[in-house]
Design an enzyme around this catalytic site. Structure first.
Site, PDB file in Angstrom:
ATOM      1  CB  SER A 154      -0.900   0.017   1.242  1.00  0.00           C
ATOM      2  OG  SER A 154      -1.672  -1.157   1.307  1.00  0.00           O
TER       3      SER A 154
HETATM    4  N1  SAM Z   1      -0.115  -5.172   4.119  1.00  0.00           N
HETATM    5  C1  SAM Z   1       0.557  -5.489   2.899  1.00  0.00           C
HETATM    6  C2  SAM Z   1       1.967  -4.943   2.829  1.00  0.00           C
HETATM    7  O1  SAM Z   1       2.415  -4.272   3.768  1.00  0.00           O
HETATM    8  O2  SAM Z   1       2.632  -5.208   1.816  1.00  0.00           O
HETATM    9  C3  SAM Z   1      -0.227  -5.111   1.683  1.00  0.00           C
HETATM   10  C4  SAM Z   1      -1.433  -5.923   1.548  1.00  0.00           C
HETATM   11  S1  SAM Z   1      -2.153  -6.025  -0.037  1.00  0.00           S
HETATM   12  C5  SAM Z   1      -2.856  -4.440  -0.230  1.00  0.00           C
HETATM   13  C6  SAM Z   1      -3.525  -7.083   0.404  1.00  0.00           C
HETATM   14  C7  SAM Z   1      -3.124  -8.512   0.663  1.00  0.00           C
HETATM   15  O3  SAM Z   1      -4.288  -9.201   1.148  1.00  0.00           O
HETATM   16  C8  SAM Z   1      -2.668  -9.272  -0.571  1.00  0.00           C
HETATM   17  O4  SAM Z   1      -1.388  -9.803  -0.357  1.00  0.00           O
HETATM   18  C9  SAM Z   1      -3.705 -10.398  -0.714  1.00  0.00           C
HETATM   19  O5  SAM Z   1      -3.182 -11.611  -1.214  1.00  0.00           O
HETATM   20  C10 SAM Z   1      -4.190 -10.545   0.714  1.00  0.00           C
HETATM   21  N2  SAM Z   1      -5.505 -11.195   0.887  1.00  0.00           N
HETATM   22  C11 SAM Z   1      -6.614 -11.110   0.125  1.00  0.00           C
HETATM   23  N3  SAM Z   1      -7.589 -11.894   0.647  1.00  0.00           N
HETATM   24  C12 SAM Z   1      -7.089 -12.452   1.776  1.00  0.00           C
HETATM   25  C13 SAM Z   1      -7.610 -13.332   2.770  1.00  0.00           C
HETATM   26  N4  SAM Z   1      -8.859 -13.818   2.744  1.00  0.00           N
HETATM   27  N5  SAM Z   1      -6.802 -13.695   3.787  1.00  0.00           N
HETATM   28  C14 SAM Z   1      -5.525 -13.233   3.874  1.00  0.00           C
HETATM   29  N6  SAM Z   1      -4.980 -12.414   2.965  1.00  0.00           N
HETATM   30  C15 SAM Z   1      -5.754 -12.013   1.935  1.00  0.00           C
END
Ligand code: SAM
Length: 219
Positions: free
Chosen positions: A60
């Site tokens: 993000s």
């Molecule tokens: N916090 C992260 C960072 O610092 O890089 C960025 C997160 S990214 C915007 C959102 C993440 O949520 C992705 O890696 C995606 O694979 C994950 N995601 C989506 N659905 C999910 C779920 N049900 N459980 C866990 N992770 C999930």
């Protein structure tokens, strides 16, 4: 050079009003964002923008992470659950604020990203953060109740298991909305069992939370 770019970014986030709390500012000053970006991110590592981290996912924008962390009032000693580990950068910032007396568990559905995050966290000194591969829309019951839950992928509504796993007095932040265009950073505070107070903190744009209590993968 990179330290100076990081400092310039922090100064801009303070000037623009995204960063206000000393402990969160200190964490942004300390955690090396370039270590969490494939290939280091080049000249974009300390730009205020999201960047690709593989598997169609993103790290993000720093200003968005600042909003998430500031609205959740993170402080030392808290037990924090993050849903959506991605690169591990946000988890490292949380770890820097809560410190070793706190707890940080982060859940990622894509194994390759969970492994990438584990390596990044270990290399940067945050190997004590627990990275779990699984469906974070169901929370992480083993460590509940949580003081804070931070969701970094967008769901149609706040997943019920996360509300259940929140401590009384705890706060949960999540992007809630229909698609990339209509999402709101939403904070839920559990005043007492069965009493949730919701506040909204402006528009945002996150990848979807895919899981049993999020979007289905074919949505
Ligand atoms: N916090 C992260 C960072 O610092 O890089 C960025 C997160 S990214 C915007 C959102 C993440 O949520 C992705 O890696 C995606 O694979 C994950 N995601 C989506 N659905 C999910 C779920 N049900 N459980 C866990 N992770 C999930």
């Amino acid at each position: 050079m990179l330290e100076q770019e990081r400092e310039n970014l922090v100064e801009r986030l303070i000037k623009w009003g995204y960063l206000t709390k000393p402990q969160i500012i200190a964490a942004f000053r300390k955690v090396p964002r370039h270590e969490f970006i494939p290939g280091g991110g080049g000249s974009y590592a300390y730009a205020d923008q999201p960047l690709p981290i593989g598997k169609g996912q993103t790290i993000s924008a720093p200003s968005m992470i600042a909003i998430m962390m500031e609205t959740l009032d993170l402080s030392p000693g808290l037990r924090v659950l993050e849903i959506g580990t991605g690169s591990g950068y946000n988890a490292a910032l949380i770890a820097e604020v809560v410190g070793r007396k706190g707890t940080v568990v982060t859940v990622e559905r894509i194994k390759e990203l969970a492994d990438f995050a584990k390596e990044n966290l270990k290399r940067t000194g945050y190997g004590w953060v627990k990275v779990v591969t699984g469906d974070g829309s169901l929370g992480y019951e083993e460590g509940a109740p949580w003081d804070r839950i931070l969701v970094t992928a967008c769901a149609p509504e706040i997943p019920e298991p996360l509300i259940k796993q929140l401590k009384v007095g705890g706060k949960l932040g999540a992007p809630v909305g229909r698609d990339y265009m209509f999402q709101t950073w939403t904070v839920a505070e559990k005043r007492k069992e069965g009493e949730i107070v919701i506040t909204e903190h402006g528009g945002c744009s996150f990848v979807p939370l895919i899981g049993r209590c999020g979007w289905r993968s074919d949505d």
